[in-house]
Write a protein that holds these residues in place. Structure first.
Motif, PDB file in Angstrom:
ATOM      1  N   VAL A 113      46.227  47.106  93.834  1.00  0.00           N
ATOM      2  CA  VAL A 113      45.748  46.400  92.646  1.00  0.00           C
ATOM      3  C   VAL A 113      46.932  45.710  91.985  1.00  0.00           C
ATOM      4  O   VAL A 113      47.914  46.358  91.622  1.00  0.00           O
ATOM      5  CB  VAL A 113      45.086  47.376  91.644  1.00  0.00           C
ATOM      6  CG1 VAL A 113      44.627  46.635  90.403  1.00  0.00           C
ATOM      7  CG2 VAL A 113      43.928  48.088  92.300  1.00  0.00           C
ATOM      8  N   ILE A 114      46.829  44.406  91.867  1.00  0.00           N
ATOM      9  CA  ILE A 114      47.877  43.638  91.198  1.00  0.00           C
ATOM     10  C   ILE A 114      47.301  43.166  89.874  1.00  0.00           C
ATOM     11  O   ILE A 114      46.263  42.512  89.824  1.00  0.00           O
ATOM     12  CB  ILE A 114      48.323  42.442  92.050  1.00  0.00           C
ATOM     13  CG1 ILE A 114      48.903  42.940  93.362  1.00  0.00           C
ATOM     14  CG2 ILE A 114      49.335  41.596  91.298  1.00  0.00           C
ATOM     15  CD1 ILE A 114      49.287  41.866  94.326  1.00  0.00           C
ATOM     16  N   GLY A 115      47.983  43.481  88.797  1.00  0.00           N
ATOM     17  CA  GLY A 115      47.516  43.073  87.480  1.00  0.00           C
ATOM     18  C   GLY A 115      46.934  44.239  86.713  1.00  0.00           C
ATOM     19  O   GLY A 115      47.125  45.406  87.044  1.00  0.00           O
ATOM     20  N   ILE A 116      46.172  43.923  85.718  1.00  0.00           N
ATOM     21  CA  ILE A 116      45.588  44.929  84.837  1.00  0.00           C
ATOM     22  C   ILE A 116      44.214  45.297  85.369  1.00  0.00           C
ATOM     23  O   ILE A 116      43.376  44.423  85.595  1.00  0.00           O
ATOM     24  CB  ILE A 116      45.472  44.382  83.403  1.00  0.00           C
ATOM     25  CG1 ILE A 116      46.846  43.977  82.896  1.00  0.00           C
ATOM     26  CG2 ILE A 116      44.833  45.406  82.486  1.00  0.00           C
ATOM     27  CD1 ILE A 116      46.823  43.226  81.606  1.00  0.00           C
ATOM     28  N   PRO A 117      43.962  46.599  85.580  1.00  0.00           N
ATOM     29  CA  PRO A 117      42.637  46.979  86.062  1.00  0.00           C
ATOM     30  C   PRO A 117      41.569  46.696  85.007  1.00  0.00           C
ATOM     31  O   PRO A 117      41.834  46.740  83.798  1.00  0.00           O
ATOM     32  CB  PRO A 117      42.764  48.477  86.334  1.00  0.00           C
ATOM     33  CG  PRO A 117      43.962  48.922  85.605  1.00  0.00           C
ATOM     34  CD  PRO A 117      44.839  47.724  85.412  1.00  0.00           C
TER      35      PRO A 117
END
Length: 149
Positions: A72-76
């Motif tokens: 996961v790249i970024g904010i979940p």
């Protein structure tokens, strides 16, 4: 008749300079001969499963396969949360009307919040039951839009 431009001091300085250069070349050649070297393999460092540095490569059978889609790249994304009521209720613990500030104690969590006269909609005094909202201030949460109940 003019004399030679080279003086004894200049000749000596030139000799010292050449001698230093020669010594430097000899030391470099000696270092090259005595170096352990061996190429890139001797310079590699690995990290083991405990985070320590080691010179032995990891065991390929213990390799963990990671699926690129699982990263996961970024904010979940946030799950649907219950909307929290922004209006709190509490009691005025202290209020100095001459200085224009005071403190309110929240009924739910007994937290003490700063209130400034600019954050009130009507006059309040110590002991009044009030409703208020919270906003982040320079030193923490402040009570704003304070109203008597």
């Amino acid at each position: 008749m003019a004399g030679s431009q080279e003086t004894y001091g200049k000749k000596e300085r030139e000799k010292k300079k050449l001698k230093k250069q020669e010594e430097k070349r000899k030391k470099a050649a000696e270092r090259k001969l005595n170096s352990k070297g061996g190429g890139l393999e001797n310079m590699l460092v690995y990290v083991d499963e405990y985070g320590r540095f080691t010179d032995t490569p990891p065991d390929p059978s213990q390799k963990v396969k990671v699926d690129a889609e699982d990263i996961v790249i970024g904010i979940p994304k946030k799950e649907d949360e219950e909307p929290v009521d922004p209006i709190h209720k509490g009691k005025v613990d202290f209020f100095d009307s001459s200085k224009g500030f005071g403190f309110i104690i929240d009924e739910l969590d007994s937290e003490r919040y700063f209130v400034h006269v600019s954050g009130t909609t009507e006059d309040i005094a110590e002991g009044d039951k009030v409703s208020f909202e919270l906003e982040r201030g320079m030193k923490g949460l402040n009570a704003v839009r304070v109203k008597k109940i």
